[in-house]
Design a protein around this motif. Structure first.
Motif, PDB file in Angstrom:
ATOM      1  N   VAL A  93     -23.037 -88.262 107.156  1.00 20.61           N
ATOM      2  CA  VAL A  93     -21.780 -88.842 106.690  1.00 20.61           C
ATOM      3  C   VAL A  93     -20.977 -87.751 105.996  1.00 20.61           C
ATOM      4  CG1 VAL A  93     -20.708 -90.510 105.128  1.00 20.61           C
ATOM      5  CG2 VAL A  93     -22.762 -91.139 106.406  1.00 20.61           C
ATOM      6  N   LEU A  94     -19.738 -87.584 106.419  1.00 22.48           N
ATOM      7  CA  LEU A  94     -18.863 -86.571 105.816  1.00 22.48           C
ATOM      8  C   LEU A  94     -17.501 -87.198 105.542  1.00 22.48           C
ATOM      9  CD1 LEU A  94     -20.423 -85.189 108.545  1.00 22.48           C
ATOM     10  CD2 LEU A  94     -19.797 -83.168 107.249  1.00 22.48           C
ATOM     11  N   VAL A  95     -17.032 -87.064 104.318  1.00 21.75           N
ATOM     12  CA  VAL A  95     -15.749 -87.643 103.923  1.00 21.75           C
ATOM     13  C   VAL A  95     -14.890 -86.579 103.257  1.00 21.75           C
ATOM     14  CG1 VAL A  95     -14.584 -89.340 102.455  1.00 21.75           C
ATOM     15  CG2 VAL A  95     -16.691 -89.964 103.652  1.00 21.75           C
ATOM     16  N   GLY A  96     -13.637 -86.481 103.666  1.00 21.19           N
ATOM     17  CA  GLY A  96     -12.682 -85.584 103.040  1.00 21.19           C
ATOM     18  C   GLY A  96     -11.656 -86.358 102.238  1.00 21.19           C
ATOM     19  N   SER A  97     -11.301 -85.845 101.085  1.00 23.11           N
ATOM     20  CA  SER A  97     -10.292 -86.496 100.250  1.00 23.11           C
ATOM     21  C   SER A  97      -9.705 -85.477  99.292  1.00 23.11           C
ATOM     22  CB  SER A  97     -10.905 -87.653  99.457  1.00 23.11           C
ATOM     23  OG  SER A  97      -9.934 -88.288  98.650  1.00 23.11           O
ATOM     24  N   SER A  98      -8.396 -85.400  99.227  1.00 21.40           N
ATOM     25  CA  SER A  98      -7.738 -84.482  98.308  1.00 21.40           C
ATOM     26  C   SER A  98      -7.861 -84.976  96.866  1.00 21.40           C
ATOM     27  CB  SER A  98      -6.264 -84.321  98.679  1.00 21.40           C
ATOM     28  OG  SER A  98      -5.615 -83.441  97.789  1.00 21.40           O
ATOM     29  N   ASN A 123     -16.977 -91.052  90.380  1.00 22.54           N
ATOM     30  CA  ASN A 123     -17.693 -90.007  91.107  1.00 22.54           C
ATOM     31  C   ASN A 123     -17.149 -89.903  92.535  1.00 22.54           C
ATOM     32  OD1 ASN A 123     -19.533 -88.285  92.254  1.00 22.54           O
ATOM     33  ND2 ASN A 123     -21.337 -89.562  91.830  1.00 22.54           N
ATOM     34  N   ASN A 124     -16.612 -88.741  92.883  1.00 24.13           N
ATOM     35  CA  ASN A 124     -16.077 -88.576  94.238  1.00 24.13           C
ATOM     36  C   ASN A 124     -17.134 -88.781  95.315  1.00 24.13           C
ATOM     37  OD1 ASN A 124     -13.494 -88.047  93.343  1.00 24.13           O
ATOM     38  ND2 ASN A 124     -13.733 -85.822  93.401  1.00 24.13           N
ATOM     39  N   TYR A 125     -18.385 -88.557  94.979  1.00 25.32           N
ATOM     40  CA  TYR A 125     -19.452 -88.753  95.951  1.00 25.32           C
ATOM     41  C   TYR A 125     -19.581 -90.218  96.369  1.00 25.32           C
ATOM     42  CZ  TYR A 125     -24.031 -88.329  98.185  1.00 25.32           C
ATOM     43  OH  TYR A 125     -25.062 -88.357  99.088  1.00 25.32           O
ATOM     44  N   SER A 126     -19.025 -91.132  95.572  1.00 22.14           N
ATOM     45  CA  SER A 126     -19.086 -92.552  95.945  1.00 22.14           C
ATOM     46  C   SER A 126     -18.394 -92.818  97.278  1.00 22.14           C
ATOM     47  CB  SER A 126     -18.458 -93.427  94.853  1.00 22.14           C
ATOM     48  OG  SER A 126     -17.056 -93.191  94.754  1.00 22.14           O
ATOM     49  N   LEU A 127     -17.492 -91.915  97.694  1.00 21.30           N
ATOM     50  CA  LEU A 127     -16.792 -92.109  98.965  1.00 21.30           C
ATOM     51  C   LEU A 127     -17.768 -91.993 100.140  1.00 21.30           C
ATOM     52  CD1 LEU A 127     -13.524 -90.081  98.268  1.00 21.30           C
ATOM     53  CD2 LEU A 127     -13.945 -92.537  97.971  1.00 21.30           C
ATOM     54  N   SER A 128     -18.585 -90.947 100.147  1.00 18.29           N
ATOM     55  CA  SER A 128     -19.554 -90.801 101.231  1.00 18.29           C
ATOM     56  C   SER A 128     -20.781 -91.680 101.019  1.00 18.29           C
ATOM     57  CB  SER A 128     -19.971 -89.336 101.389  1.00 18.29           C
ATOM     58  OG  SER A 128     -20.373 -88.788 100.174  1.00 18.29           O
ATOM     59  N   SER A 129     -21.219 -91.833  99.769  1.00 14.07           N
ATOM     60  CA  SER A 129     -22.411 -92.646  99.524  1.00 14.07           C
ATOM     61  C   SER A 129     -22.174 -94.114  99.847  1.00 14.07           C
ATOM     62  CB  SER A 129     -22.886 -92.488  98.078  1.00 14.07           C
ATOM     63  OG  SER A 129     -21.942 -92.999  97.160  1.00 14.07           O
ATOM     64  N   SER A 130     -20.931 -94.584  99.721  1.00 14.72           N
ATOM     65  CA  SER A 130     -20.643 -95.978 100.067  1.00 14.72           C
ATOM     66  C   SER A 130     -20.815 -96.215 101.572  1.00 14.72           C
ATOM     67  CB  SER A 130     -19.228 -96.366  99.627  1.00 14.72           C
ATOM     68  OG  SER A 130     -18.249 -95.606 100.299  1.00 14.72           O
ATOM     69  N   LEU A 131     -20.421 -95.233 102.384  1.00 14.70           N
ATOM     70  CA  LEU A 131     -20.631 -95.360 103.833  1.00 14.70           C
ATOM     71  C   LEU A 131     -22.121 -95.288 104.172  1.00 14.70           C
ATOM     72  CD1 LEU A 131     -17.762 -93.206 105.418  1.00 14.70           C
ATOM     73  CD2 LEU A 131     -17.904 -95.686 105.268  1.00 14.70           C
ATOM     74  N   GLY A 139     -29.529 -89.747 106.074  1.00 15.97           N
ATOM     75  CA  GLY A 139     -29.392 -88.324 106.338  1.00 15.97           C
ATOM     76  C   GLY A 139     -28.421 -87.640 105.398  1.00 15.97           C
ATOM     77  N   MET A 140     -27.915 -86.485 105.820  1.00 11.15           N
ATOM     78  CA  MET A 140     -26.999 -85.701 104.999  1.00 11.15           C
ATOM     79  C   MET A 140     -25.716 -86.474 104.706  1.00 11.15           C
ATOM     80  SD  MET A 140     -27.369 -81.848 106.531  1.00 11.15           S
ATOM     81  CE  MET A 140     -27.656 -82.286 108.230  1.00 11.15           C
ATOM     82  N   SER A 141     -25.173 -86.240 103.511  1.00  9.47           N
ATOM     83  CA  SER A 141     -23.971 -86.950 103.084  1.00  9.47           C
ATOM     84  C   SER A 141     -23.140 -86.010 102.218  1.00  9.47           C
ATOM     85  CB  SER A 141     -24.359 -88.202 102.299  1.00  9.47           C
ATOM     86  OG  SER A 141     -23.232 -88.901 101.849  1.00  9.47           O
ATOM     87  N   PHE A 142     -21.852 -85.863 102.557  1.00 12.84           N
ATOM     88  CA  PHE A 142     -20.981 -84.923 101.862  1.00 12.84           C
ATOM     89  C   PHE A 142     -19.631 -85.573 101.547  1.00 12.84           C
ATOM     90  CE2 PHE A 142     -23.608 -82.445 104.766  1.00 12.84           C
ATOM     91  CZ  PHE A 142     -24.096 -81.420 103.976  1.00 12.84           C
ATOM     92  N   THR A 143     -19.074 -85.222 100.383  1.00 10.26           N
ATOM     93  CA  THR A 143     -17.671 -85.497 100.081  1.00 10.26           C
ATOM     94  C   THR A 143     -16.997 -84.156  99.826  1.00 10.26           C
ATOM     95  OG1 THR A 143     -18.109 -87.654  99.095  1.00 10.26           O
ATOM     96  CG2 THR A 143     -16.028 -86.615  98.542  1.00 10.26           C
ATOM     97  N   LEU A 144     -15.948 -83.860 100.610  1.00 10.22           N
ATOM     98  CA  LEU A 144     -15.227 -82.593 100.488  1.00 10.22           C
ATOM     99  C   LEU A 144     -13.868 -82.832  99.833  1.00 10.22           C
ATOM    100  CD1 LEU A 144     -15.842 -81.075 104.053  1.00 10.22           C
ATOM    101  CD2 LEU A 144     -17.280 -80.883 102.021  1.00 10.22           C
ATOM    102  N   GLY A 151      -9.776 -83.827 105.263  1.00 12.49           N
ATOM    103  CA  GLY A 151     -10.248 -84.605 106.396  1.00 12.49           C
ATOM    104  C   GLY A 151     -10.588 -83.738 107.593  1.00 12.49           C
ATOM    105  N   MET A 152      -9.714 -82.779 107.891  1.00 14.05           N
ATOM    106  CA  MET A 152      -9.964 -81.859 109.001  1.00 14.05           C
ATOM    107  C   MET A 152     -11.154 -80.952 108.685  1.00 14.05           C
ATOM    108  SD  MET A 152      -6.956 -81.637 111.342  1.00 14.05           S
ATOM    109  CE  MET A 152      -6.584 -79.921 111.498  1.00 14.05           C
ATOM    110  N   ASP A 153     -11.310 -80.563 107.423  1.00 14.97           N
ATOM    111  CA  ASP A 153     -12.441 -79.723 107.040  1.00 14.97           C
ATOM    112  C   ASP A 153     -13.760 -80.465 107.232  1.00 14.97           C
ATOM    113  OD1 ASP A 153     -10.532 -77.886 106.367  1.00 14.97           O
ATOM    114  OD2 ASP A 153     -10.752 -78.106 104.207  1.00 14.97           O
ATOM    115  N   ALA A 154     -13.756 -81.785 106.950  1.00 18.00           N
ATOM    116  CA  ALA A 154     -14.963 -82.593 107.164  1.00 18.00           C
ATOM    117  C   ALA A 154     -15.337 -82.612 108.643  1.00 18.00           C
ATOM    118  CB  ALA A 154     -14.730 -84.016 106.646  1.00 18.00           C
TER     119      ALA A 154
END
Length: 387
Positions: A93-98, A123-131, A139-144, A151-154
């Motif tokens: 799971v990968l999530v991008g957010s400014s 916590n910004n990580y809640s964006l990816s952890s919620s998914l 598996g791996m989970s990232f918030t960028l 979003g494009m970087d993700a």
């Protein structure tokens, strides 16, 4: 290694799914509204809380910040389209957010609004952890948080994980909700917001305007390797063939006025493989749009490749805008049309073939560009998949 997009979901101001988004692009609809910010009128694109549907998720999810709720809303559409049970595969799971959850932090600043959910929602990580939690993914989970290219970087990171065979599937999202007075005031102080014009028409991308129109929203993609055992997607809507992110390395507060690193990203993605059209970063800030127009004239001067920006219709949704651009490209590949640039001024950019009305034609490849505050750049090429 072929990386296919098998599902996508989207929501933003005035649209809750990809079909409604398609209608906006096709009909040249302007979905932003006039609002008074500190005594000045500007254009904002809000997502209504009542339009975010997370009723199919556990009740605990109702406490999540708006950015996470929009992700959950759009993920449901993307996964249904892909017709995949993510928990059966090696899924990242990968999530991008400014802005991440900054709006939630602003709202929770008052002590009386605190709750047991406060720390998690800040916590910004809640964006990816919620998914991950919503679909039982271990598996791996990232918030960028890489500014407006997030979003494009993700997607770029997802491509690396898939090509290196670390995962089989990536659930990639982007989300932003930054329409709070503190943030709007900061952009206003920088004179970067597009002000209301009495004529009733804003300055859009590739115009003589000096500010952008800010919006919010979210998008989610399902990306898959082509060689997953016992998995044959019914439809691949697009293939990510090349992508590159770069950093100007000049300042935390501005980007390179010459666009040298953006040009490097464009050159890498083109690689003698010209697109049907370019879905451009152009957002209405004159100096940035002029830079892109100059790069296009230099790179494509003899090819007449159409250039468009969707931000005149749906605004600039910060870190989510890359997903807006990618989903719009997937729709145009599927339905064979190039969306127009609304409220542009072609006289400002002679020699640049800016699309001002819907063009009906076969769309095989789309180049997408993005830039962010602090010198981030991203560019990727999407090609037609198999239906």
């Amino acid at each position: 290694m072929e990386i296919g997009i098998t599902g996508f979901g989207i929501m933003g101001p005035g649209f809750n799914n990809s079909d409604q988004f398609r209608d906006i692009l096709f009909n040249k609809s302007f979905v932003l509204k006039k609002e008074n910010i500190f005594g000045k009128y500007t254009y904002l694109g809000r997502v209504l809380e009542e339009d975010i549907d997370i009723s199919s998720y556990p009740k605990e999810f109702s406490h999540l910040p708006k950015t996470a709720k929009m992700l959950l809303h759009t993920a449901r559409e993307a996964i249904k389209m892909a017709n995949i049970e993510l928990s059966k595969h090696r899924t990242a799971v990968l999530v991008g957010s400014s802005g991440g959850t900054i709006s939630e932090i602003i709202k929770l600043n008052d002590k009386k609004d605190r709750s047991p959910y406060t720390i998690g929602n800040m916590n910004n990580y809640s964006l990816s952890s919620s998914l991950s939690a919503a679909f039982g993914l271990n598996g791996m989970s990232f918030t960028l948080n890489n500014s407006c290219t997030s979003g494009m970087d993700a997607i770029h990171l997802a491509k690396i994980l898939l090509e290196s065979n670390q995962v089989d599937v990536c659930l990639v999202g982007a989300t932003d909700s930054t329409l709070e007075s503190l943030i709007l005031g900061g952009f206003s102080d920088l004179r970067l917001l597009q002000l209301w014009r009495e004529e009733g028409f804003p300055h859009g991308p590739f115009s003589k305007g000096k500010g952008f129109m800010i919006s919010e929203g979210a998008g989610v993609l399902v990306l898959e390797r082509a060689d997953i055992p016992d998995r044959e997607p019914s439809c691949i809507y697009g293939k990510i063939t090349r992508s590159l992110l770069t950093q100007d390395g000049l300042s935390a507060y501005r980007s390179d006025p010459l666009g040298k690193q953006l040009k490097c990203a464009i050159d890498y993605c083109i690689f003698e493989n010209f697109p049907t059209y370019i879905n451009s970063q152009a957002l209405g800030i004159k100096r940035i749009d002029e830079l892109e127009a100059k790069l296009y004239r230099q790179k494509f001067k003899s090819t007449n490749i159409p250039i468009t920006s969707i931000k005149g219709m749906v605004g600039h949704s910060m870190g989510a805008i890359g997903l807006f651009q990618i989903v719009s490209a997937l729709i145009s590949i599927r339905d064979n049309f190039i969306p127009p640039t609304l409220f542009c001024d072609t006289e400002q950019h002679p020699g640049v073939p800016i699309v001002t009305d819907v063009i009906f034609q076969l769309v095989e490849k789309v180049l997408i560009t993005s830039q962010g505050y602090g010198g981030s750049n991203n560019c990727l090429m999407i090609e037609k998949g198999k239906s």
